[in-house]
Motif scaffolding. Structure first.
Motif, short mmCIF file in Angstrom:
data_model
loop_
_atom_site.label_atom_id
_atom_site.label_comp_id
_atom_site.label_asym_id
_atom_site.label_seq_id
_atom_site.Cartn_x
_atom_site.Cartn_y
_atom_site.Cartn_z
N ASP A 1 -78.19 -13.99 -47.86
CA ASP A 1 -78.81 -13.06 -48.80
C ASP A 1 -78.07 -13.06 -50.14
O ASP A 1 -78.68 -12.87 -51.18
N THR B 1 -77.90 -12.55 -43.01
CA THR B 1 -78.76 -11.85 -42.06
C THR B 1 -79.09 -12.78 -40.90
O THR B 1 -79.55 -13.90 -41.11
N THR C 1 -77.58 -7.61 -40.51
CA THR C 1 -77.00 -8.13 -41.74
C THR C 1 -75.50 -7.92 -41.69
O THR C 1 -75.02 -6.81 -41.47
#
Length: 174
Positions: A78, A84, A102
């Protein structure tokens, strides 16, 4: 003080116009603030976080019951040091949905931290139809029934009366 925006900005300083300020009988030109260019590179997948599949699964076990978390579906970067992990959801009625966890870590740290966990629809998930307000999804007959109940009348008689009025209007038009 009098502010007057100029039509063009100096070259290389973005699209914002420069401002001219009148102060003590003289003009002072204030250039616009430079704008930051959007990030063009994709974040690099952090090897330590990408390998932390077991930690991601352990974070999800508090949310789901035994057997509700399926196989590891994928890992996505991310941002820098933010990854994630996605797992198939084996919950009844949640076909195509995915659990996610995450993970992140501080710069130069080897400690993995769980930021967020949850359940989201995947690309093949069956979703509920878009929500419609009650006024758009209720039939005219149901509106008549509810209005009659609110007025203390018999709903069946109110529907019959409304249908008779509609029939009379059709007869007069035809």
């Amino acid at each position: 003080m009098n502010l007057k925006p100029e039509p063009t900005a100096p070259e290389g300083l973005g699209d914002a116009p420069a401002e001219t300020v009148q102060s003590a009988g003289r003009s002072v030109r204030i250039p616009p603030k430079p704008t930051r260019a959007p990030r063009k590179r994709t974040p690099k997948l952090d090897d330590l976080l990408a390998a932390a599949v077991a930690e991601a699964r352990a974070a999800l076990e508090g949310l789901a019951e035994d057997g509700d978390i399926g196989e590891h579906v994928g890992t996505e970067a991310d941002d820098d040091r933010l990854v994630t992990h996605r797992f198939a959801a084996t919950l009844p009625g949640y076909g195509g949905w995915e659990w996610f966890a995450t993970l992140s870590r501080a710069p130069r740290s080897k400690v993995v931290t769980v930021c967020e966990t949850g359940l989201l629809p995947g690309a093949t998930a069956i979703l509920a139809p878009d929500w419609l307000p009650w006024s758009e999804r209720v039939s005219q007959e149901e509106k008549i029934r509810l209005d009659a109940i609110a007025a203390g009348e018999d709903p069946e008689k109110a529907v019959a009366r409304a249908q008779g009025e509609q029939q009379d209007e059709q007869d007069q038009q035809g």
